[in-house]
Enzyme design. Sequence first.
Site, PDB file in Angstrom:
ATOM      1  N   SER A 113       0.799  -1.220   0.000  1.00 50.69           N
ATOM      2  CA  SER A 113       0.000   0.000   0.000  1.00 50.69           C
ATOM      3  C   SER A 113       0.835   1.275   0.000  1.00 50.69           C
ATOM      4  CB  SER A 113      -0.950  -0.046   1.194  1.00 50.69           C
ATOM      5  OG  SER A 113      -1.847   1.017   1.142  1.00 50.69           O
ATOM      6  N   HIS A 114       0.677   2.073   1.055  1.00 48.02           N
ATOM      7  CA  HIS A 114       1.329   3.380   1.126  1.00 48.02           C
ATOM      8  C   HIS A 114       2.779   3.282   1.580  1.00 48.02           C
ATOM      9  CE1 HIS A 114      -0.433   2.047   4.805  1.00 48.02           C
ATOM     10  NE2 HIS A 114       0.422   2.789   5.484  1.00 48.02           N
ATOM     11  N   ASP A 277      -2.707   6.374  -3.398  1.00 48.71           N
ATOM     12  CA  ASP A 277      -1.541   5.727  -2.791  1.00 48.71           C
ATOM     13  C   ASP A 277      -0.980   4.595  -3.654  1.00 48.71           C
ATOM     14  OD1 ASP A 277      -3.551   3.853  -2.388  1.00 48.71           O
ATOM     15  OD2 ASP A 277      -2.688   3.158  -0.497  1.00 48.71           O
ATOM     16  N   ASP A 279      -1.263   1.352  -3.915  1.00 51.89           N
ATOM     17  CA  ASP A 279      -2.134   0.353  -4.541  1.00 51.89           C
ATOM     18  C   ASP A 279      -3.484   0.910  -4.962  1.00 51.89           C
ATOM     19  OD1 ASP A 279      -2.763   0.678  -1.828  1.00 51.89           O
ATOM     20  OD2 ASP A 279      -3.651  -1.317  -1.697  1.00 51.89           O
ATOM     21  N   ASP A 281      -5.987   2.446  -3.336  1.00 46.86           N
ATOM     22  CA  ASP A 281      -7.222   2.394  -2.551  1.00 46.86           C
ATOM     23  C   ASP A 281      -7.426   3.630  -1.672  1.00 46.86           C
ATOM     24  OD1 ASP A 281      -5.250   1.754  -0.737  1.00 46.86           O
ATOM     25  OD2 ASP A 281      -6.119  -0.165  -0.110  1.00 46.86           O
ATOM     26  N   ARG A 282      -6.395   4.484  -1.567  1.00 46.60           N
ATOM     27  CA  ARG A 282      -6.565   5.697  -0.759  1.00 46.60           C
ATOM     28  C   ARG A 282      -6.716   6.921  -1.645  1.00 46.60           C
ATOM     29  NH1 ARG A 282      -2.725   5.579   4.537  1.00 46.60           N
ATOM     30  NH2 ARG A 282      -3.025   3.386   5.051  1.00 46.60           N
ATOM     31  N   LYS A 376     -11.537  -0.150  -0.176  1.00 48.46           N
ATOM     32  CA  LYS A 376     -11.611   1.294  -0.351  1.00 48.46           C
ATOM     33  C   LYS A 376     -11.090   1.602  -1.746  1.00 48.46           C
ATOM     34  CE  LYS A 376      -7.394   1.977   2.437  1.00 48.46           C
ATOM     35  NZ  LYS A 376      -7.156   0.788   3.260  1.00 48.46           N
TER      36      LYS A 376
HETATM   37  C1  VG1 Z   1      -3.294   1.819   8.309  1.00 48.06           C
HETATM   38  C2  VG1 Z   1      -4.470   2.758   8.472  1.00 48.06           C
HETATM   39  C3  VG1 Z   1      -5.773   1.994   8.321  1.00 48.06           C
HETATM   40  C4  VG1 Z   1      -5.779   1.272   6.965  1.00 48.06           C
HETATM   41  C5  VG1 Z   1      -4.544   0.407   6.827  1.00 48.06           C
HETATM   42  C6  VG1 Z   1      -4.445  -0.196   5.445  1.00 48.06           C
HETATM   43  O1  VG1 Z   1      -3.340   0.827   9.302  1.00 48.06           O
HETATM   44  O2  VG1 Z   1      -4.419   3.410   9.710  1.00 48.06           O
HETATM   45  O3  VG1 Z   1      -6.853   2.890   8.422  1.00 48.06           O
HETATM   46  O4  VG1 Z   1      -6.926   0.470   6.856  1.00 48.06           O
HETATM   47  O5  VG1 Z   1      -3.372   1.182   7.032  1.00 48.06           O
HETATM   48  O6  VG1 Z   1      -4.352   0.815   4.488  1.00 48.06           O
HETATM   49  P1  VG1 Z   1      -2.458   0.895  10.638  1.00 48.06           P
HETATM   50  O7  VG1 Z   1      -2.728  -0.401  11.342  1.00 48.06           O
HETATM   51  O8  VG1 Z   1      -1.041   1.072  10.224  1.00 48.06           O
HETATM   52  O9  VG1 Z   1      -2.944   2.082  11.393  1.00 48.06           O
HETATM   53  V1  VG1 Z   1      -3.607   0.532   2.963  1.00 48.06           V
HETATM   54  O10 VG1 Z   1      -4.062   1.808   1.992  1.00 48.06           O
HETATM   55  O11 VG1 Z   1      -3.680  -1.024   2.905  1.00 48.06           O
HETATM   56  O12 VG1 Z   1      -4.115  -0.217   2.351  1.00 48.06           O
HETATM   57 CO    CO Z   2      -3.477   1.362   0.043  1.00 48.81          CO
END
Ligand code: VG1
Ligand code: CO
Length: 543
Positions: A113-114, A277, A279, A281-282, A376
Amino acid sequence: MTRHSVQTQPVDGQKPGTSGLRKKTRVFMGAHYLENYVQSIFDGIGGVEGKTLVVGGDGRFFNDRAIQVILRMAEANGAAACIVGQNGILSTPAASHLIRKRGTDGGLILSASHNPGGEDEDFGLKYNGPNGGPANEGVTDKIFARTKTIDQYHILDAQDVDLGAIGTSTLGAMTVEIVDPVADYADLMEQLFDFDAIRALFASGFRMRFDAMHAVTGPYATAILEGKLGAAKGTVVNGTPLPDFGGGHPDPNPIWAKDLMDAMFAQDAPDFGAASDGDGDRNMIVGRSQYVTPSDSLAVLAALAHLAPAYSKGLAGVARSMPTSGAVDRVAAAKGIECFETPTGWKFFGNLLDAGRATLCGEESAGTGSDHVREKDGLWAVLLWLNILAVTRKSVKELMNDHWAEYGRNYYSRHDYEDVDAGAAATMMDGLRAQFGTLVGKTFGPLTVSSADEFAYDDPVDGSHSAGQGIRIGFSSGGRVVFRLSGTGTVGATVRVYLEELETDPARMDQDAQEALAPIIAAAEEIAGIRAHTGRTAPNVIT
Ligand code: VG1
Ligand code: CO
């Protein structure tokens, strides 16, 4: 081509977190590590014999190599078919859509992800079920349990599949279908939104900047915004996915998308800015000289979604993760619809979406989505904003001011302390728990504590119970602070402190968020002793 069963043994630390397993790329590249985890997923979901899986990722370093391994292992485990995004690319929401549209048995999504990408950065892998959503805790528990007992994995000896050639081929006894990663997703967006209205908006001279952050949404945003909606060429910047995301941090917030913030606060700023982001989804939403917090964005979308064709009949309900601000709750109350508060992580929204109890969901971390997929969806949120802007012809600033005047303003900020000693972070959390009995009624400056507890969730659909989901301390002003440890970091512990204060006085709605939150920030420090425990004088990241 022959199949092999390779003897292996469990490796430590393969516990999936909020969104699958995330580790340093080199860890995933280590001997048998990826193979162990893939076999544990297959075993944990009851095998893949005769099943069809969607496979794709965000294009980060090791994406293509890992996909070749996954395909060979899927064949050796008896899978009937894999549907793979061309060149191994699929955004998370596009993968969710493909899983659903093609009626498959789920999919494997490769992404951290991010988190930054590259050989020395992060990699990740998660399993999504047949509904297109992240596996629920029951399934991830089974996968994790299998990682601790695994003794062999199965793999086919074969040459690489050509991931660049769209079409169907075979790998051993398994069918491999390479698909255009964008086409089905773009069709879905066209069904949900009023593309004619958005086209007219762009034709009227409306200017936009979409920052793909060198990550997966580049091809999607270019095809949809510039290709289908007539946005000017160059609207999408950093639009070519790179294995290391250009060395950046593909996290769409004012810190990591600073270029976009600068452009949107400049003299000749475009009308609308957005970013997504790693992938896809954000999303980050920013108007001319107007940043929109993700919690506010969710509330505005809930208030005005009916302006888009897919939501014209209104919303069944809304849901937000617990640390997300209560702004959307106020919209739900005004509309008389249900509002759910879930633990952090998209998997908790799945049951509510499947049951038709919620239509829109969101998290403070810049995730927003609806029942159109089970993840998302960054670009979806951007298109819903565009649809609303096209219908109302108001600026982002006007929309925000109208919203706050009607519903009040929930000032909001998150302070992150990254790579903190895990033991120290746990001690801090225990110190907070020890105060639950004595905090209520205590005052901190102008604030009085009205509640203190640890959030637990009982799923209203399947009855499952999730405990230990974050410590929340409420104040009689309507504000609160939440303390939580991240489940997605790959080094040490990350402490997240979520701060919120409600303002209903119209004269006080244009303050700086950190100033408006100053009393809560001070109370949080006094109650938790963040500095003493972490050894930090300030957060690493403030969003
Ligand atoms: C973080 C965010 C959470 C989100 C997760 C996955 O988790 O706070 O809101 O669902 O990332 O996002 P954490 O446990 O680090 O707070 V990402 O864009 O997979 O996909
Ligand atoms: Co993501």
